[in-house]
Design an enzyme around this catalytic site. Structure first.
Site, PDB file in Angstrom:
ATOM      1  N   ARG A  47       0.898  -1.338   0.022  1.00 43.87           N
ATOM      2  CA  ARG A  47       0.055   0.065   0.020  1.00 43.87           C
ATOM      3  C   ARG A  47       0.930   1.113   0.009  1.00 43.87           C
ATOM      4  O   ARG A  47       0.547   2.369  -0.821  1.00 43.87           O
ATOM      5  CB  ARG A  47      -0.762  -0.095   1.075  1.00 43.87           C
ATOM      6  CG  ARG A  47      -2.217  -0.729   1.035  1.00 43.87           C
ATOM      7  CD  ARG A  47      -3.258  -0.836   2.225  1.00 43.87           C
ATOM      8  NE  ARG A  47      -2.345  -1.200   3.315  1.00 43.87           N
ATOM      9  CZ  ARG A  47      -2.822  -2.107   4.288  1.00 43.87           C
ATOM     10  NH1 ARG A  47      -4.268  -2.406   4.049  1.00 43.87           N
ATOM     11  NH2 ARG A  47      -2.185  -2.536   5.183  1.00 43.87           N
ATOM     12  N   GLY A 136       2.192 -22.067   9.923  1.00 48.67           N
ATOM     13  CA  GLY A 136       3.517 -21.228   9.649  1.00 48.67           C
ATOM     14  C   GLY A 136       4.520 -22.156   8.983  1.00 48.67           C
ATOM     15  O   GLY A 136       4.296 -22.476   8.020  1.00 48.67           O
ATOM     16  N   GLU A 192      -2.828 -11.864  13.424  1.00 52.98           N
ATOM     17  CA  GLU A 192      -3.562 -11.312  11.832  1.00 52.98           C
ATOM     18  C   GLU A 192      -3.731  -9.830  11.730  1.00 52.98           C
ATOM     19  O   GLU A 192      -3.697  -9.369  13.067  1.00 52.98           O
ATOM     20  CB  GLU A 192      -4.891 -12.011  11.671  1.00 52.98           C
ATOM     21  CG  GLU A 192      -4.866 -13.549  11.393  1.00 52.98           C
ATOM     22  CD  GLU A 192      -4.145 -13.659  10.193  1.00 52.98           C
ATOM     23  OE1 GLU A 192      -4.389 -13.660   9.146  1.00 52.98           O
ATOM     24  OE2 GLU A 192      -2.860 -14.706  10.650  1.00 52.98           O
ATOM     25  N   LYS A 207      -7.629 -22.830   9.130  1.00 52.71           N
ATOM     26  CA  LYS A 207      -7.014 -23.784   9.040  1.00 52.71           C
ATOM     27  C   LYS A 207      -7.392 -25.269   9.094  1.00 52.71           C
ATOM     28  O   LYS A 207      -6.904 -26.064   8.467  1.00 52.71           O
ATOM     29  CB  LYS A 207      -5.707 -23.570  10.050  1.00 52.71           C
ATOM     30  CG  LYS A 207      -4.883 -22.166   9.744  1.00 52.71           C
ATOM     31  CD  LYS A 207      -4.010 -21.936  10.864  1.00 52.71           C
ATOM     32  CE  LYS A 207      -3.205 -20.561  10.522  1.00 52.71           C
ATOM     33  NZ  LYS A 207      -2.665 -19.990  11.934  1.00 52.71           N
TER      34      LYS A 207
HETATM   35  P1  NDP Z   1       0.649  -7.701   6.904  1.00 55.84           P
HETATM   36  O1  NDP Z   1      -0.621  -7.200   7.324  1.00 55.84           O
HETATM   37  O2  NDP Z   1       2.080  -7.843   7.950  1.00 55.84           O
HETATM   38  O3  NDP Z   1       1.317  -7.367   5.778  1.00 55.84           O
HETATM   39  C1  NDP Z   1       0.342  -7.228   4.467  1.00 55.84           C
HETATM   40  C2  NDP Z   1       0.887  -6.313   3.461  1.00 55.84           C
HETATM   41  O4  NDP Z   1      -0.004  -6.240   2.309  1.00 55.84           O
HETATM   42  C3  NDP Z   1       1.425  -5.312   3.668  1.00 55.84           C
HETATM   43  O5  NDP Z   1       2.768  -4.884   3.090  1.00 55.84           O
HETATM   44  C4  NDP Z   1       0.382  -4.120   3.132  1.00 55.84           C
HETATM   45  O6  NDP Z   1       1.183  -2.899   2.574  1.00 55.84           O
HETATM   46  C5  NDP Z   1      -0.087  -5.219   1.763  1.00 55.84           C
HETATM   47  N1  NDP Z   1      -1.364  -4.902   1.285  1.00 55.84           N
HETATM   48  C6  NDP Z   1      -2.341  -4.956   2.106  1.00 55.84           C
HETATM   49  N2  NDP Z   1      -3.572  -4.579   1.069  1.00 55.84           N
HETATM   50  C7  NDP Z   1      -2.983  -4.177   0.090  1.00 55.84           C
HETATM   51  C8  NDP Z   1      -3.212  -3.567  -1.159  1.00 55.84           C
HETATM   52  N3  NDP Z   1      -4.711  -3.808  -1.372  1.00 55.84           N
HETATM   53  N4  NDP Z   1      -2.570  -3.506  -2.243  1.00 55.84           N
HETATM   54  C9  NDP Z   1      -1.217  -3.612  -2.007  1.00 55.84           C
HETATM   55  N5  NDP Z   1      -0.545  -4.111  -0.866  1.00 55.84           N
HETATM   56  C10 NDP Z   1      -1.390  -4.394   0.413  1.00 55.84           C
HETATM   57  O7  NDP Z   1       0.496  -9.482   7.145  1.00 55.84           O
HETATM   58  P2  NDP Z   1       1.119 -10.775   7.302  1.00 55.84           P
HETATM   59  O8  NDP Z   1       2.366 -10.505   6.612  1.00 55.84           O
HETATM   60  O9  NDP Z   1       1.279 -11.034   8.760  1.00 55.84           O
HETATM   61  O10 NDP Z   1       0.264 -11.631   6.502  1.00 55.84           O
HETATM   62  C11 NDP Z   1       0.232 -11.968   5.102  1.00 55.84           C
HETATM   63  C12 NDP Z   1      -0.725 -13.065   4.829  1.00 55.84           C
HETATM   64  O11 NDP Z   1       0.076 -14.247   5.422  1.00 55.84           O
HETATM   65  C13 NDP Z   1      -1.945 -13.260   5.403  1.00 55.84           C
HETATM   66  O12 NDP Z   1      -2.917 -13.998   4.329  1.00 55.84           O
HETATM   67  C14 NDP Z   1      -1.957 -13.935   6.732  1.00 55.84           C
HETATM   68  O13 NDP Z   1      -2.982 -14.683   7.110  1.00 55.84           O
HETATM   69  C15 NDP Z   1      -0.617 -14.866   6.215  1.00 55.84           C
HETATM   70  N6  NDP Z   1       0.038 -15.573   7.323  1.00 55.84           N
HETATM   71  C16 NDP Z   1       0.722 -14.647   8.391  1.00 55.84           C
HETATM   72  C17 NDP Z   1       1.300 -15.201   9.281  1.00 55.84           C
HETATM   73  C18 NDP Z   1       2.093 -14.474  10.286  1.00 55.84           C
HETATM   74  O14 NDP Z   1       2.862 -14.867  11.076  1.00 55.84           O
HETATM   75  N7  NDP Z   1       2.178 -13.049  10.126  1.00 55.84           N
HETATM   76  C19 NDP Z   1       1.781 -16.771   9.310  1.00 55.84           C
HETATM   77  C20 NDP Z   1       1.104 -17.432   8.194  1.00 55.84           C
HETATM   78  C21 NDP Z   1       0.293 -16.874   7.427  1.00 55.84           C
HETATM   79  P3  NDP Z   1       1.596  -1.872   3.525  1.00 55.84           P
HETATM   80  O15 NDP Z   1       3.030  -2.400   4.384  1.00 55.84           O
HETATM   81  O16 NDP Z   1       2.123  -0.675   2.589  1.00 55.84           O
HETATM   82  O17 NDP Z   1       0.621  -1.336   4.496  1.00 55.84           O
HETATM   83  N1  HSE Z   2      -2.156 -15.335  12.873  1.00 54.72           N
HETATM   84  C1  HSE Z   2      -1.723 -16.646  12.920  1.00 54.72           C
HETATM   85  C2  HSE Z   2      -1.488 -17.656  14.022  1.00 54.72           C
HETATM   86  C3  HSE Z   2      -0.566 -16.486  11.946  1.00 54.72           C
HETATM   87  O1  HSE Z   2      -1.162 -16.702  15.184  1.00 54.72           O
HETATM   88  O2  HSE Z   2      -1.230 -18.503  13.996  1.00 54.72           O
HETATM   89  C4  HSE Z   2      -0.290 -17.814  11.313  1.00 54.72           C
HETATM   90  O3  HSE Z   2      -1.061 -18.530  10.539  1.00 54.72           O
END
Ligand code: NDP
Ligand code: HSE
Length: 437
Positions: A47, A136, A192, A207
């Protein structure tokens, strides 16, 4: 390695996206030796492209419109890491529609709309890989889908939300408050974007939906999982459970029986000597029982940038190796051939048997225990452990007990009668107890 790099577009540069970029760089040589060609991130979307990131973005074209990455002709594989349903679904459909395989960690999208997204991938002749969507960094999808393919899978159970496990562990071990532990989990990148998904059990339900589908060959249907989160688990219940010799964990449980499948996520008492009781902090664990192999346990970090990036990159390596291969030879996304995926009846909670933990607030008077146990006995429920706590300060007295294994329907009838007793002030907590033996 002289071959041209495989070009990767990463949509989302948050906790996981940055982890992916870091790991691809740190382990570049090792990964290239595995694939036969280097993996190079050429395009990315976020974003706010000006936001400082904890990864090296030199040479990467960073844009705000994620669709340009999904459609980019010079990208071979798209990685979706923004989360949520829309626009993630449209981005994945655009990529697979152009013949680009996709890696995603998006369990919410797959559980809610995966049947549609996988159908789009089949039409595009490419795969969607999703190891990071469950537990994860633990390779649980590959283990069940491929490693256990010779088994009829009877049951799986596990700790599949790192945030909840972290919170419960902090409450138990450090006496930290729920709110403070949740704040820490967010700061550490486990939660999340909307942490209600974690603490209300929805993320674990997403999950479990995916795990049940690949274990039993049923379509993805997030709505079929009965879900309860950890927001009502109190320090008092954690402490009483410990006195009884149990730990409270948020479990996802999927069981297949003759009458149908059980699909449920709820806080559960597990014996402190069990494997699951020893899984603490952000760690996750999934136990799978196959009819040939018996019990298999998987254990590791269930959330966080680096652990999740490990799973994303494993998928990238798989897809990179398969680029240009005949799609009919790919491992089916949901483990079973698409035309063999069949709905199964899902049992209502009332039909599911387990032991129960019950805590009642009661008036401090004589005869409380005998009247409660008499009701349970009349319903043929025996009591395995019971504890009465004197009133403390302004608080009422409490009675906590653990029952024998009983169908919920029968337990509920007994509970209604107990709640009608004049000395019972409130049914303060009711949790399931599972032993997996
Ligand atoms: P974050 O919220 O940390 O990151 C999301 C990213 O997506 C940010 O960089 C954001 O941009 C970008 N973004 C969101 N909407 C848009 C859009 N419309 N256009 C462009 N960029 C966009 O999420 P996570 O990295 O934690 O999670 C990502 C995915 O991985 C999710 O599906 C989550 O459920 C999954 N996941 C997460 C885990 C975790 O431990 N965090 C573990 C396993 C799965 P900006 O940074 O500029 O705001
Ligand atoms: N929010 C998730 C968790 C990230 O805490 O397990 C991994 O899927």
């Amino acid at each position: 390695m002289s071959a041209a790099p495989i070009r990767v577009g990463v949509i989302g540069l948050g906790t996981v996206g940055q982890g992916v970029l870091r790991l691809l760089k740190d382990n570049a040589a090792e990964i290239a030796r595995r694939v036969g060609r280097p993996l190079l991130v050429t395009h990315a979307a976020a974003r706010d492209p000006a936001k400082p990131r904890d990864c090296d973005l030199s040479g990467v074209s960073v844009v705000t419109d994620p669709m340009t990455v999904a459609r980019e002709a010079d990208v071979d594989i798209v990685v979706e890491l923004i989360g949520g349903i829309s626009p993630a679904r449209e981005l994945i459909e655009a990529a697979v529609g152009r013949g680009k395989p996709v890696v995603t960690a998006n369990k919410a999208l797959l559980a809610e709309d995966g049947n549609r997204v996988f159908a789009a991938a089949r039409r595009g002749g490419v795969s969607i890989a999703f190891e990071a969507a469950v537990a994860g960094g633990i390779p649980v999808i590959k283990a069940i889908r491929e490693g256990l393919a010779g088994n009829r899978i009877e049951r799986l159970a596990g700790i599949i939300n790192g945030t909840c496990n972290y919170i419960l562990t902090q409450m138990q071990e450090k006496g930290q408050s729920f709110a403070d532990a949740l704040r820490d989990a967010q700061r550490l990148g486990y939660a999340e974007a909307d942490p209600t998904f974690d603490i209300e059990g929805l993320d674990a339900a997403h999950k479990l939906t995916i795990l049940a589908s690949i274990a039993f060959g049923m379509p993805l249907d997030a709505g079929s999982v009965t879900t309860e989160g950890i927001t009502r688990v109190t320090p008092q219940d954690i402490q009483i459970a410990q006195v009884f010799g149990y730990r409270i964990k948020l479990l996802g449980i999927a069981k297949r029986g003759d009458a149908g499948v059980e699909l449920r996520v709820h806080p559960t008492l597990v014996p402190e000597t069990s494997l699951l009781a020893k899984v603490d902090g952000v760690l996750n664990s999934v136990l799978v029982r196959g009819n040939a192999v018996g019990e298999v346990g998987l254990y590791g970090r269930g959330a966080g940038g680096d652990a999740t990036a490990s799973a994303v990159i494993a998928d990238l390596v798989d897809l990179a190796r398969g680029l240009g291969a005949d799609p009919s030879h790919a491992v089916p996304a949901l483990a079973f051939q698409p035309d063999a995926v069949q709905p199964l009846p899902v049992l209502p909670m009332s039909a599911i048997a387990s032991a129960f933990y019950l805590r009642l607030k009661v008036a401090d008077e004589a005869g409380v225990l005998s009247k409660l146990t008499a009701i349970l006995a009349a319903h043929e429920i025996s009591v395995e452990a019971i504890l009465q706590r004197e009133p403390q300060g302004n608080e009422d007295a409490h009675v906590a007990l653990i029952t024998s294994v009983v169908r919920q329907e029968r337990f509920d009838h007994a509970l209604v009668e107990m709640l009608r007793l004049p000395f019972v002030r409130e049914g303060a907590a009711c949790l399931r107890v599972e032993k997996f033996d």
